[in-house]
Scaffold this motif. Structure first.
Motif, PDB file in Angstrom:
ATOM      1  N   ASP A  21     -10.493   6.457  -4.142  1.00 58.79           N
ATOM      2  CA  ASP A  21     -11.346   7.610  -4.419  1.00 58.79           C
ATOM      3  C   ASP A  21     -12.782   7.142  -4.618  1.00 58.79           C
TER       4      ASP A  21
ATOM      5  N   ILE B 191       0.837  -1.201   0.000  1.00 60.50           N
ATOM      6  CA  ILE B 191       0.000   0.000   0.000  1.00 60.50           C
ATOM      7  C   ILE B 191       0.874   1.253   0.000  1.00 60.50           C
ATOM      8  N   LYS B 192       1.908   1.245   0.836  1.00 57.71           N
ATOM      9  CA  LYS B 192       2.800   2.405   0.865  1.00 57.71           C
ATOM     10  C   LYS B 192       3.531   2.562  -0.469  1.00 57.71           C
TER      11      LYS B 192
ATOM     12  N   ARG C  68      -7.353  17.358  -0.577  1.00 53.21           N
ATOM     13  CA  ARG C  68      -8.616  17.932  -0.122  1.00 53.21           C
ATOM     14  C   ARG C  68      -8.471  18.489   1.301  1.00 53.21           C
TER      15      ARG C  68
ATOM     16  N   ILE D 154       1.236   4.232  -2.986  1.00 53.96           N
ATOM     17  CA  ILE D 154       1.104   5.679  -2.816  1.00 53.96           C
ATOM     18  C   ILE D 154       2.382   6.390  -3.243  1.00 53.96           C
TER      19      ILE D 154
ATOM     20  N   PRO E 125      -8.832   3.621   2.812  1.00 54.11           N
ATOM     21  CA  PRO E 125      -8.295   4.989   2.836  1.00 54.11           C
ATOM     22  C   PRO E 125      -7.582   5.377   1.536  1.00 54.11           C
ATOM     23  N   LEU E 126      -7.373   4.381   0.700  1.00 53.84           N
ATOM     24  CA  LEU E 126      -6.606   4.603  -0.517  1.00 53.84           C
ATOM     25  C   LEU E 126      -7.504   4.927  -1.708  1.00 53.84           C
TER      26      LEU E 126
ATOM     27  N   GLU F 168     -15.557   8.876   0.029  1.00 51.14           N
ATOM     28  CA  GLU F 168     -15.775   9.914   1.038  1.00 51.14           C
ATOM     29  C   GLU F 168     -17.257  10.269   1.128  1.00 51.14           C
TER      30      GLU F 168
ATOM     31  N   ARG G 171     -18.983   7.848   3.389  1.00 50.83           N
ATOM     32  CA  ARG G 171     -18.756   8.148   4.802  1.00 50.83           C
ATOM     33  C   ARG G 171     -19.532   9.385   5.219  1.00 50.83           C
TER      34      ARG G 171
ATOM     35  N   ILE H  53     -12.337  10.737   5.683  1.00 49.22           N
ATOM     36  CA  ILE H  53     -10.936  10.737   6.090  1.00 49.22           C
ATOM     37  C   ILE H  53     -10.323  12.126   5.984  1.00 49.22           C
ATOM     38  N   TYR H  54     -10.772  12.907   4.992  1.00 49.04           N
ATOM     39  CA  TYR H  54     -10.156  14.224   4.848  1.00 49.04           C
ATOM     40  C   TYR H  54     -10.423  15.099   6.080  1.00 49.04           C
TER      41      TYR H  54
ATOM     42  N   ARG I 219       2.319  14.249  -0.872  1.00 52.42           N
ATOM     43  CA  ARG I 219       2.718  12.862  -1.043  1.00 52.42           C
ATOM     44  C   ARG I 219       3.271  12.266   0.253  1.00 52.42           C
TER      45      ARG I 219
ATOM     46  N   ALA J  61       0.545  11.557   2.556  1.00 51.61           N
ATOM     47  CA  ALA J  61      -0.220  10.411   2.063  1.00 51.61           C
ATOM     48  C   ALA J  61       0.484   9.103   2.418  1.00 51.61           C
ATOM     49  N   ILE J  62       1.785   9.063   2.194  1.00 45.36           N
ATOM     50  CA  ILE J  62       2.538   7.839   2.483  1.00 45.36           C
ATOM     51  C   ILE J  62       2.528   7.579   3.983  1.00 45.36           C
ATOM     52  N   ASP J  63       2.778   8.638   4.732  1.00 45.65           N
ATOM     53  CA  ASP J  63       2.855   8.539   6.177  1.00 45.65           C
ATOM     54  C   ASP J  63       1.577   7.960   6.780  1.00 45.65           C
ATOM     55  N   SER J  64       0.427   8.400   6.274  1.00 49.19           N
ATOM     56  CA  SER J  64      -0.812   7.923   6.879  1.00 49.19           C
ATOM     57  C   SER J  64      -1.544   6.907   6.003  1.00 49.19           C
ATOM     58  N   SER J  65      -0.868   6.436   4.946  1.00 51.92           N
ATOM     59  CA  SER J  65      -1.468   5.433   4.047  1.00 51.92           C
ATOM     60  C   SER J  65      -2.832   5.837   3.512  1.00 51.92           C
ATOM     61  N   VAL J  66      -2.961   7.065   3.064  1.00 56.42           N
ATOM     62  CA  VAL J  66      -4.216   7.470   2.428  1.00 56.42           C
ATOM     63  C   VAL J  66      -3.946   7.992   1.019  1.00 56.42           C
ATOM     64  N   ASN J  67      -5.010   8.074   0.288  1.00 55.56           N
ATOM     65  CA  ASN J  67      -4.964   8.547  -1.089  1.00 55.56           C
ATOM     66  C   ASN J  67      -4.463  10.002  -1.159  1.00 55.56           C
ATOM     67  N   PRO J  68      -3.500  10.278  -2.034  1.00 53.30           N
ATOM     68  CA  PRO J  68      -3.002  11.654  -2.157  1.00 53.30           C
ATOM     69  C   PRO J  68      -4.110  12.666  -2.477  1.00 53.30           C
ATOM     70  N   ASN J  69      -5.132  12.231  -3.224  1.00 53.65           N
ATOM     71  CA  ASN J  69      -6.241  13.142  -3.525  1.00 53.65           C
ATOM     72  C   ASN J  69      -6.964  13.571  -2.245  1.00 53.65           C
ATOM     73  N   THR J  70      -7.030  12.654  -1.281  1.00 53.18           N
ATOM     74  CA  THR J  70      -7.672  12.966  -0.005  1.00 53.18           C
ATOM     75  C   THR J  70      -6.854  14.003   0.753  1.00 53.18           C
TER      76      THR J  70
END
Lengths: 230, 125
Positions: free
Chosen positions: A193, A164-165, B53, A168, A190-191, A210, A213, B11-12, B38, B41-50
């Protein structure tokens, strides 16, 4: 952009997809979710040009998808698809020769990130490291569309998190779009859209995660279960 | 920052709260640069688009400023940060009060309880 229009896919007498229409905008990470046998893999293979629809059209950037669409699409199979007698380095070499869009530097960087030993033979790799290697050779291609069939299935939590990392870190959403199928919803949500929910070869819904949620106060898993039971 | 997210809240917004908390605690100082989209995003494992936002949301409320080509920076306006601190306080109090009321505590009991709690805690320390 990827467009599917009234797509039906039959395997002999069994209907895998029953008239699906779908549009995927660029710059997103899209999850294709649904139970086993719902038609997720078939959809991916149709987009990758590995299968032809029985009816309907599949367009990738306006082009009808066929075997040659692999110029624009990188496809990660759920099966292990490489030569087991190759070493890790040879596998990367092989991909670099096969695809002109292969970014060597990126691949090397990812091998380090995934802590893969370049001299080890593929057949001696653990399942987790084979999973990582597949990700490396898929993501090192600079193509607008990346399709991944079950990139996380059967892997331990450490491998899943490194994948996953890796996703990203090495995907450029300004130029790339990712579509993946998965059952590991909690980890992947969380990944994402958007999600496309498939059941029995029919698309139940396509929605922003989102929004699910925000408007329904549901996690992706709860939402999926709710929609499936309706 | 590898904590997991509450999966039924956008999440945002959760990321927004986390960054605000960091600013209030002083982990990210006034005028300091936020990590890139970026990296966050990597740090928290979430989508960069999020993350994008989240940054946009923070920018709209004036807490951070985007400087072209340089990144996103925490505002240097103390009034905005003070306001954010105040808002956070009120929202936490709100939550506390509404939950206590739901359980049937009176305002008096709440106040007395809070005072007691703070006093005993102080004695212990």
């Amino acid at each position: 952009m990827i467009q599917l229009e009234g797509v039906v896919k039959r395997y002999l007498t069994k209907k895998a997809l029953d008239g699906i229409s779908l549009q995927i905008e660029p710059g997103h990470i899209v999850g294709l979710i649904g139970s086993n046998g719902s038609g997720k893999s078939t959809t991916l293979k149709l987009i990758a040009g590995l299968l032809q629809p029985t009816h309907g059209t599949v367009l990738v950037d306006g082009e009808v998808s066929n075997r040659r669409i692999c110029r624009k699409v990188a496809y990660l199979s759920e099966l292990d698809a490489y030569y087991s007698f190759f070493t890790v380095a040879q596998t990367v070499d092989f991909y670099a020769r096969t695809f002109s869009d292969f970014n060597r530097e990126k691949a090397e960087e990812m091998l380090d990130f995934m802590k893969l030993d370049r001299n080890q033979k593929v057949k001696h790799l653990s399942k987790g490291n084979r999973g990582r290697l597949k990700i490396v050779v898929t993501l090192a291609r600079e193509v607008p569309f990346i399709l991944m069939d079950e990139p996380l299935s059967g892997l331990d939590p450490m491998v899943r998190s490194s994948i996953i990392k890796g996703l990203i870190s090495f995907i450029d959403l300004e130029k790339q779009t990712v579509i993946l199928t998965t059952h590991e919803l909690q980890e992947i949500e969380p990944l994402l859209d958007t999600v496309v929910l498939i059941k029995n070869g029919v698309i139940l819904e396509q929605k922003s995660v989102e929004d699910i949620r925000c408007n329904e106060n549901l996690s992706l898993v709860d939402w999926m279960v709710e929609k499936y039971e309706q | 920052m590898a904590q997991s997210f509450n999966t039924s809240v956008p999440i945002y917004l959760q990321l927004c709260e986390r960054i605000k908390n960091k600013i209030i605690r002083g982990e990210i100082g006034m005028g300091e640069r936020l990590p890139s989209v970026r990296d966050t995003a990597i740090d928290s494992s979430v989508n960069p688009n999020t993350v994008q936002r989240t940054y946009r949301e923070l920018e709209e409320s004036g807490i951070v400023e985007k400087k072209r080509g340089q990144g996103t920076f925490v505002t240097e306006d103390p009034a905005i940060l003070q306001k954010m601190r105040e808002e956070l306080k009120i929202s936490h109090i709100n939550l506390f009060v509404s939950e206590m009321r739901e359980m049937g505590y009176s305002d008096k009991e709440m106040l007395a309880g809070l005072k007691d709690y703070l006093v005993t805690k102080e004695e212990k320390e």
